[in-house]
Design a protein around this motif. Structure first.
Motif, short mmCIF file in Angstrom:
data_model
loop_
_atom_site.label_atom_id
_atom_site.label_comp_id
_atom_site.label_asym_id
_atom_site.label_seq_id
_atom_site.Cartn_x
_atom_site.Cartn_y
_atom_site.Cartn_z
N SER A 226 8.47 13.47 5.19
CA SER A 226 7.22 14.22 5.18
C SER A 226 6.04 13.24 5.09
CB SER A 226 7.20 15.20 4.01
OG SER A 226 7.18 14.51 2.78
N GLN A 227 4.88 13.75 5.28
CA GLN A 227 3.68 12.91 5.28
C GLN A 227 3.35 12.34 3.90
OE1 GLN A 227 1.91 11.86 7.84
NE2 GLN A 227 3.25 12.93 9.27
N ASP A 228 3.80 12.99 2.83
CA ASP A 228 3.47 12.52 1.49
C ASP A 228 4.64 11.79 0.81
OD1 ASP A 228 4.99 14.81 1.28
OD2 ASP A 228 3.91 15.59 -0.45
N ASN A 229 5.63 11.36 1.58
CA ASN A 229 6.78 10.64 1.03
C ASN A 229 6.34 9.24 0.56
OD1 ASN A 229 9.30 9.18 0.79
ND2 ASN A 229 10.21 10.92 1.83
N PRO A 230 6.81 8.79 -0.60
CA PRO A 230 6.43 7.47 -1.12
C PRO A 230 6.78 6.30 -0.20
CG PRO A 230 7.49 8.76 -2.84
CD PRO A 230 7.63 9.53 -1.56
N VAL A 231 7.77 6.44 0.68
CA VAL A 231 8.10 5.32 1.57
C VAL A 231 6.97 5.05 2.55
CG1 VAL A 231 10.60 5.55 1.37
CG2 VAL A 231 9.41 6.75 3.18
N ARG A 232 6.18 6.05 2.86
CA ARG A 232 5.01 5.83 3.72
C ARG A 232 3.98 4.96 3.02
NH1 ARG A 232 4.80 8.89 8.41
NH2 ARG A 232 6.33 10.55 8.50
N PHE A 233 3.84 5.14 1.71
CA PHE A 233 2.93 4.29 0.94
C PHE A 233 3.43 2.84 0.93
CE2 PHE A 233 2.10 2.14 -3.08
CZ PHE A 233 0.72 2.03 -3.00
N ILE A 234 4.73 2.67 0.69
CA ILE A 234 5.30 1.32 0.68
C ILE A 234 5.08 0.64 2.02
CG2 ILE A 234 7.45 0.00 0.53
CD1 ILE A 234 8.48 2.16 -1.42
N ASP A 235 5.33 1.35 3.10
CA ASP A 235 5.16 0.81 4.44
C ASP A 235 3.70 0.41 4.69
OD1 ASP A 235 6.22 0.20 7.09
OD2 ASP A 235 5.07 1.94 7.77
N ALA A 236 2.78 1.29 4.38
CA ALA A 236 1.35 1.01 4.60
C ALA A 236 0.88 -0.13 3.71
CB ALA A 236 0.54 2.26 4.33
N PHE A 237 1.35 -0.17 2.46
CA PHE A 237 0.94 -1.22 1.53
C PHE A 237 1.40 -2.59 2.01
CE2 PHE A 237 2.01 -3.86 -2.18
CZ PHE A 237 0.74 -4.05 -2.68
N VAL A 238 2.66 -2.71 2.35
CA VAL A 238 3.20 -4.01 2.76
C VAL A 238 2.57 -4.46 4.08
CG1 VAL A 238 5.31 -5.22 3.49
CG2 VAL A 238 5.35 -3.73 1.49
N ASN A 239 2.35 -3.53 4.98
CA ASN A 239 1.73 -3.89 6.26
C ASN A 239 0.26 -4.26 6.14
OD1 ASN A 239 4.09 -3.60 7.73
ND2 ASN A 239 3.73 -1.45 8.14
N SER A 240 -0.40 -3.83 5.07
CA SER A 240 -1.83 -4.09 4.92
C SER A 240 -2.14 -5.40 4.20
CB SER A 240 -2.51 -2.94 4.19
OG SER A 240 -2.10 -2.92 2.84
N ILE A 241 -1.18 -5.97 3.48
CA ILE A 241 -1.49 -7.19 2.72
C ILE A 241 -1.12 -8.43 3.53
CG2 ILE A 241 -1.26 -6.12 0.46
CD1 ILE A 241 1.52 -7.23 0.23
N ASP A 242 -1.82 -9.51 3.24
CA ASP A 242 -1.53 -10.80 3.86
C ASP A 242 -0.53 -11.53 2.97
OD1 ASP A 242 -1.49 -13.12 5.29
OD2 ASP A 242 -3.56 -13.69 4.85
N LEU A 243 0.71 -11.57 3.41
CA LEU A 243 1.78 -12.13 2.57
C LEU A 243 1.61 -13.63 2.32
CD1 LEU A 243 4.89 -10.23 3.95
CD2 LEU A 243 3.61 -9.78 1.87
N GLU A 244 1.05 -14.35 3.25
CA GLU A 244 0.89 -15.79 3.06
C GLU A 244 -0.11 -16.10 1.96
OE1 GLU A 244 0.37 -18.00 6.64
OE2 GLU A 244 2.07 -17.04 7.61
N LYS A 245 -1.11 -15.23 1.78
CA LYS A 245 -2.10 -15.44 0.72
C LYS A 245 -1.51 -15.29 -0.68
CE LYS A 245 -6.47 -14.37 2.92
NZ LYS A 245 -7.64 -13.46 2.92
N ILE A 246 -0.47 -14.47 -0.79
CA ILE A 246 0.14 -14.26 -2.11
C ILE A 246 1.41 -15.06 -2.32
CG2 ILE A 246 -0.91 -12.00 -2.45
CD1 ILE A 246 1.74 -10.72 -1.67
N GLY A 247 1.70 -15.99 -1.41
CA GLY A 247 2.80 -16.91 -1.63
C GLY A 247 4.08 -16.65 -0.89
N PHE A 248 4.12 -15.64 -0.04
CA PHE A 248 5.32 -15.37 0.75
C PHE A 248 5.19 -16.11 2.08
CE2 PHE A 248 5.40 -11.73 -2.07
CZ PHE A 248 6.73 -11.63 -2.37
#
Length: 73
Positions: free
Chosen positions: A1-23
């Motif tokens: 569904s549109q309000d499923n928490p996995v959508r938040f996880i997906d959007a969150f991870v895709n929106s951050i710059d992983l190299e800036k935080i050490g990944f």
């Protein structure tokens, strides 16, 4: 569904710059198959953390069984 928490996880991870935080991805070999995307592992870890799954073996089983994780990956 549109309000499923996995959508938040997906959007969150895709929106951050992983190299800036050490990944930072590392290339250990030049031949063979390429390594997995770092974002995939972060998505699995966050899903496990939010759902109380701490074991890497349980996370592996959930990736095969759980439709939410299959969508996320």
């Amino acid at each position: 569904s549109q309000d499923n928490p996995v959508r938040f996880i997906d959007a969150f991870v895709n929106s951050i710059d992983l190299e800036k935080i050490g990944f930072t991805p590392r290339v250990l070999k030049t031949e063979g198959r390429p390594s997995f995307d770092t974002k995939v592992f972060l998505k699995i870890y966050l899903y496990g953390y939010l759902n109380g799954i701490r074991s890497s073996r349980r996370l592996e089983k959930e990736c095969l069984r759980n439709i939410e994780l299959q969508w996320l990956l």
